[in-house]
Design an enzyme around this catalytic site. Structure first.
Site, PDB file in Angstrom:
ATOM      1  N   GLU A  37      13.454 -13.459  12.408  1.00 36.38           N
ATOM      2  CA  GLU A  37      13.957 -13.222  13.764  1.00 36.38           C
ATOM      3  C   GLU A  37      13.449 -11.903  14.336  1.00 36.38           C
ATOM      4  OE1 GLU A  37      15.644 -14.894  16.048  1.00 36.38           O
ATOM      5  OE2 GLU A  37      15.946 -16.705  14.872  1.00 36.38           O
ATOM      6  N   GLU A  40       9.823 -12.560  15.268  1.00 35.31           N
ATOM      7  CA  GLU A  40       9.690 -13.431  16.445  1.00 35.31           C
ATOM      8  C   GLU A  40      10.075 -12.698  17.737  1.00 35.31           C
ATOM      9  OE1 GLU A  40      10.655 -17.728  14.279  1.00 35.31           O
ATOM     10  OE2 GLU A  40      12.058 -16.935  15.759  1.00 35.31           O
ATOM     11  N   GLU A  41      11.118 -11.881  17.674  1.00 42.83           N
ATOM     12  CA  GLU A  41      11.601 -11.220  18.889  1.00 42.83           C
ATOM     13  C   GLU A  41      10.859  -9.932  19.217  1.00 42.83           C
ATOM     14  OE1 GLU A  41      15.841 -10.828  18.602  1.00 42.83           O
ATOM     15  OE2 GLU A  41      16.135 -12.992  18.448  1.00 42.83           O
TER      16      GLU A  41
END
Length: 162
Positions: A37, A40-41
Protein backbone atom coordinates in the site's frame (compact mmCIF):
# COMPACT_ATOMS: atom_id res chain seq x y z
CA UNK A 1 5.54 10.13 5.45
CA UNK A 2 2.07 11.55 5.32
CA UNK A 3 -0.49 12.04 2.60
CA UNK A 4 -3.79 13.75 1.88
CA UNK A 5 -6.49 11.77 0.11
CA UNK A 6 -7.54 12.86 -3.37
CA UNK A 7 -10.99 11.29 -3.11
CA UNK A 8 -12.81 10.26 0.03
CA UNK A 9 -16.29 9.02 0.85
CA UNK A 10 -16.03 11.21 3.94
CA UNK A 11 -15.47 14.73 2.55
CA UNK A 12 -13.74 16.02 5.70
CA UNK A 13 -10.80 13.63 5.08
CA UNK A 14 -9.75 15.31 1.82
CA UNK A 15 -7.51 17.94 3.47
CA UNK A 16 -6.39 15.90 6.47
CA UNK A 17 -2.86 14.50 6.81
CA UNK A 18 -2.78 10.76 7.44
CA UNK A 19 -0.44 7.83 6.98
CA UNK A 20 -0.74 5.70 3.81
CA UNK A 21 -2.75 2.50 4.08
CA UNK A 22 -5.38 0.27 2.61
CA UNK A 23 -7.03 -3.12 2.46
CA UNK A 24 -5.30 -6.49 2.44
CA UNK A 25 -5.75 -8.76 -0.52
CA UNK A 26 -7.20 -12.21 0.35
CA UNK A 27 -4.41 -14.28 1.89
CA UNK A 28 -1.97 -11.35 2.07
CA UNK A 29 0.08 -10.94 5.26
CA UNK A 30 -0.36 -7.66 7.13
CA UNK A 31 3.28 -6.61 6.70
CA UNK A 32 3.09 -7.31 2.97
CA UNK A 33 -0.09 -5.26 2.77
CA UNK A 34 1.61 -2.30 4.46
CA UNK A 35 4.63 -2.43 2.12
CA UNK A 36 2.40 -2.79 -0.98
CA UNK A 37 0.00 0.00 0.00
CA UNK A 38 2.81 2.44 0.80
CA UNK A 39 4.42 1.69 -2.57
CA UNK A 40 1.13 1.95 -4.51
CA UNK A 41 0.16 5.25 -2.87
CA UNK A 42 3.59 6.93 -2.61
CA UNK A 43 6.09 5.11 -4.82
CA UNK A 44 8.34 4.56 -1.77
CA UNK A 45 9.89 1.09 -1.39
CA UNK A 46 10.08 -0.16 2.18
CA UNK A 47 10.49 -3.14 4.50
CA UNK A 48 8.09 -4.21 7.26
CA UNK A 49 9.63 -3.82 10.74
CA UNK A 50 6.84 -4.26 13.30
CA UNK A 51 3.26 -3.70 14.37
CA UNK A 52 2.90 -0.39 16.11
CA UNK A 53 -0.79 -0.45 17.01
CA UNK A 54 -4.20 -1.76 16.02
CA UNK A 55 -7.35 0.28 15.43
CA UNK A 56 -10.69 -1.45 15.94
CA UNK A 57 -14.03 0.17 15.13
CA UNK A 58 -17.53 -1.23 14.66
CA UNK A 59 -20.21 0.14 12.29
CA UNK A 60 -17.62 2.11 10.31
CA UNK A 61 -18.90 3.57 7.02
CA UNK A 62 -17.02 1.98 4.13
CA UNK A 63 -16.19 -1.24 6.03
CA UNK A 64 -18.60 -3.36 3.98
CA UNK A 65 -20.88 -3.95 6.99
CA UNK A 66 -18.04 -5.53 8.97
CA UNK A 67 -16.04 -4.47 11.99
CA UNK A 68 -12.95 -2.50 10.97
CA UNK A 69 -9.48 -3.69 12.07
CA UNK A 70 -6.67 -1.42 10.91
CA UNK A 71 -3.15 -2.60 11.74
CA UNK A 72 -0.58 0.20 11.94
CA UNK A 73 2.87 -0.98 10.94
CA UNK A 74 6.33 0.50 11.25
CA UNK A 75 8.27 0.29 7.99
CA UNK A 76 11.86 1.06 7.03
CA UNK A 77 12.07 3.05 3.78
CA UNK A 78 14.55 1.97 1.09
CA UNK A 79 13.79 4.91 -1.16
CA UNK A 80 12.88 8.47 -0.29
CA UNK A 81 11.71 9.88 -3.61
CA UNK A 82 7.94 10.26 -3.57
CA UNK A 83 5.97 9.50 -6.72
CA UNK A 84 2.44 9.44 -5.34
CA UNK A 85 -0.68 8.07 -6.95
CA UNK A 86 -2.74 11.11 -7.95
CA UNK A 87 -5.89 8.99 -7.98
CA UNK A 88 -5.51 8.21 -4.26
CA UNK A 89 -3.54 11.21 -2.96
CA UNK A 90 -3.83 14.94 -3.49
CA UNK A 91 -0.53 15.55 -1.73
CA UNK A 92 2.20 13.40 -0.18
CA UNK A 93 5.41 14.38 1.62
CA UNK A 94 7.93 13.39 4.26
CA UNK A 95 7.07 15.25 7.45
CA UNK A 96 9.00 15.71 10.65
CA UNK A 97 7.01 14.05 13.44
CA UNK A 98 7.28 17.17 15.62
CA UNK A 99 5.75 19.27 12.82
CA UNK A 100 3.05 16.67 12.20
CA UNK A 101 1.97 16.74 15.84
CA UNK A 102 1.69 20.53 15.75
CA UNK A 103 -0.59 20.67 12.70
CA UNK A 104 -4.34 20.91 13.20
CA UNK A 105 -5.09 19.03 9.97
CA UNK A 106 -4.54 15.46 11.18
CA UNK A 107 -6.81 12.69 12.39
CA UNK A 108 -6.68 11.58 16.05
CA UNK A 109 -5.09 8.30 14.94
CA UNK A 110 -2.34 10.09 12.98
CA UNK A 111 -1.60 12.31 15.97
CA UNK A 112 -1.37 9.34 18.34
CA UNK A 113 0.75 7.23 15.97
CA UNK A 114 3.17 10.15 15.47
CA UNK A 115 3.58 10.33 19.26
CA UNK A 116 4.16 6.55 19.41
CA UNK A 117 6.87 6.87 16.77
CA UNK A 118 8.56 9.69 18.70
CA UNK A 119 8.45 7.55 21.82
CA UNK A 120 10.00 4.62 19.96
CA UNK A 121 12.77 6.75 18.47
CA UNK A 122 13.65 8.26 21.85
CA UNK A 123 13.14 5.31 24.20
CA UNK A 124 13.60 2.35 21.85
CA UNK A 125 11.01 0.51 19.81
CA UNK A 126 11.36 -2.45 22.14
CA UNK A 127 9.36 -0.38 24.62
CA UNK A 128 6.31 -0.30 22.36
CA UNK A 129 3.79 -2.97 23.29
CA UNK A 130 -0.03 -3.11 23.14
CA UNK A 131 -2.57 -1.58 25.55
CA UNK A 132 -6.12 -0.34 24.78
CA UNK A 133 -7.41 3.23 24.50
CA UNK A 134 -10.69 4.51 23.11
CA UNK A 135 -10.44 7.59 20.85
CA UNK A 136 -13.01 9.55 18.83
CA UNK A 137 -13.37 8.57 15.20
CA UNK A 138 -13.58 11.09 12.36
CA UNK A 139 -17.25 10.08 12.04
CA UNK A 140 -19.37 12.05 14.51
CA UNK A 141 -20.36 10.09 17.59
CA UNK A 142 -18.28 7.00 16.77
CA UNK A 143 -15.23 5.71 18.62
CA UNK A 144 -12.54 3.11 18.02
CA UNK A 145 -10.14 1.21 20.24
CA UNK A 146 -6.44 1.78 19.69
CA UNK A 147 -4.08 -0.90 21.03
CA UNK A 148 -0.60 0.40 21.86
CA UNK A 149 2.14 0.72 24.48
CA UNK A 150 1.01 2.94 27.33
CA UNK A 151 2.40 6.45 26.90
CA UNK A 152 3.84 8.46 29.73
CA UNK A 153 1.88 11.65 30.53
CA UNK A 154 4.42 13.95 28.83
CA UNK A 155 3.98 12.09 25.49
CA UNK A 156 0.20 11.69 25.87
CA UNK A 157 -0.39 15.44 26.23
CA UNK A 158 2.46 16.72 24.06
CA UNK A 159 1.45 19.58 21.76
CA UNK A 160 4.95 20.30 20.46
CA UNK A 161 8.53 19.82 21.44
CA UNK A 162 10.21 22.35 23.72
Amino acid sequence: MDMKEAHSEHHSLKNIWKFPGGLSEPGEDIGDTAVREVFEETGVKSEFKSFLSILQQHTSPGAFGKSDMFIICRLKPYSFTINFCQHECSRCEWMDLHDLIKTENITPITSRVARLLLYGYREGFDKIDFTTEELPAVYTGLFYKLYHKELTDNYRTMTGMD
